[in-house]
Write a protein that holds these residues in place. Structure first.
Motif, mmCIF file in Angstrom:
data_model
loop_
_atom_site.group_PDB
_atom_site.id
_atom_site.type_symbol
_atom_site.label_atom_id
_atom_site.label_comp_id
_atom_site.label_asym_id
_atom_site.label_seq_id
_atom_site.Cartn_x
_atom_site.Cartn_y
_atom_site.Cartn_z
ATOM 1 N N HIS A 58 -1.240 3.970 -2.384
ATOM 2 C CA HIS A 58 -2.657 3.629 -2.504
ATOM 3 C C HIS A 58 -3.548 4.574 -1.706
ATOM 4 C CE1 HIS A 58 -1.631 -0.807 -3.666
ATOM 5 N NE2 HIS A 58 -1.385 0.055 -4.624
ATOM 6 N N HIS B 108 0.834 -1.204 0.000
ATOM 7 C CA HIS B 108 0.000 0.000 0.000
ATOM 8 C C HIS B 108 0.871 1.257 0.000
ATOM 9 C CE1 HIS B 108 -3.885 -1.772 0.185
ATOM 10 N NE2 HIS B 108 -3.804 -2.226 1.413
ATOM 11 N N VAL C 23 -7.096 -1.601 -4.864
ATOM 12 C CA VAL C 23 -5.845 -1.395 -4.139
ATOM 13 C C VAL C 23 -5.639 -2.535 -3.125
ATOM 14 C CG1 VAL C 23 -5.809 1.103 -4.462
ATOM 15 C CG2 VAL C 23 -6.892 0.145 -2.417
#
Length: 317
Positions: free
Chosen positions: A191, A186, A222
């Motif tokens: 993200h 992430h 994501v």
């Protein structure tokens, strides 16, 4: 004006029709980054095309740079001057107003949303520095919080961090490594910023399906993308074990609920359908996403411009 109408039609195609084929890109055998890149590129193109409408009416590139045939330019000029089409000026004014107001609203609301996201993230990071503790074994970006359940999430911004609850610390090493790999994916993919962009665009134009539906798709994709990247480094079984353990915990252990969080079983199915694509196929992921996003614009604008030019020539005949 002909180019502006073509751009406006292209924006309508992107905004209202694109979700029908963008949603088909999500499949377990395909990396989620293809669909994610296609959604984000389509949203950016939508904003750019809307902003280009008043710009084209002001610059008049057909007149200035002779992008249209001379016969079409003279036809439009004649219709404008002799009043054959009395509503021509009204259409130009309406296009200018719609494009300018819509582009201005998008810029204003999205900029506010991104600033709010940055402020909230910085406040969250400040609180974590006060109440969290760090373990050198996990890295400087990992913060431990005392609390029940398997809680894990990450925050972006200037001070990115991964937050782990007590339950994650006690997981088996492979499962714990998969959780950390998921959250680091992430952070590497930024993200959090992508989700903030999609949410802000939805707030700006909630009536447009590309923004409204796209915000949900971006949140889901994501998560799937981070799952896939974690599986590449830790193995699908470790990621599935982390998802199943997380799913078995009480709902109170989930600090940041997302649409993807409610479909743990589907995420496990995606990982079970994981295939190792060839290197050449991976290299085509982003060009494929860009092509699918740009194709509606590249196909719509020339067709509309040609049709309007033919209509203009018919009126002038």
């Amino acid at each position: 004006m002909i180019a502006a109408i073509g751009l406006l039609v292209a924006a309508a195609v992107l905004g209202f029709a694109a979700p029908h084929w963008l949603g088909r890109l999500a499949a377990p055998h395909r990396h989620p980054r293809v669909a994610l890149a296609a959604w984000l590129t389509s949203q950016a193109l939508f904003v750019g095309v809307v902003a280009a409408v008043p710009l084209v009416l002001w610059v008049r590139p057909g007149d200035r740079w002779h992008l249209l045939p001379a016969s079409t330019l003279s036809c439009v000029a004649a219709l404008r001057e002799n009043g054959t089409v009395p509503w021509l000026l009204a259409v130009e004014a309406a296009l200018w107003a719609v494009g300018l107001l819509l582009a201005g609203r998008i810029v204003l609301v999205v900029s506010r949303g991104l600033r709010r996201h940055r402020r909230v993230t910085e406040e969250h990071a400040s609180v974590l520095r006060l109440v969290g503790r760090r373990d050198p074994a996990d890295g400087d970006d990992v913060v431990h919080l005392v609390g029940p359940g398997v809680a894990a999430y990450s925050i972006g911004g200037r001070s990115p961090a991964i937050v782990l609850g007590t339950g994650v610390v006690d997981l088996e090493p492979p499962t714990r490594a998969a959780v950390l790999a998921h959250e680091r994916a992430h952070l590497r993919g930024r993200h959090h910023l992508l989700v903030a962009w999609a949410d802000s665009l939805r707030a700006a134009v909630p009536a447009v399906p590309l923004a409204r539906v796209g915000a949900t798709w971006v949140r889901v994709l994501v998560e799937l993308s981070a799952d896939r990247q974690a599986a590449a480094s830790c193995g699908p079984s470790a990621v599935c074990a982390a998802l199943e353990r997380w799913h078995d915990e009480p709902g109170g252990s989930r600090p940041v609920p997302t649409p993807a969080a409610g479909f743990v079983e589907d995420r496990v199915v995606w990982l079970s359908g994981l295939r190792d694509p060839r290197r050449g196929a991976r290299a085509l992921d982003y060009p494929l996403a860009l092509t699918l996003s740009a194709l509606p614009v590249l196909g719509t604008v020339p067709v509309v411009v040609a049709a309007l030019a033919a209509y203009c020539a018919m009126l002038g005949a």
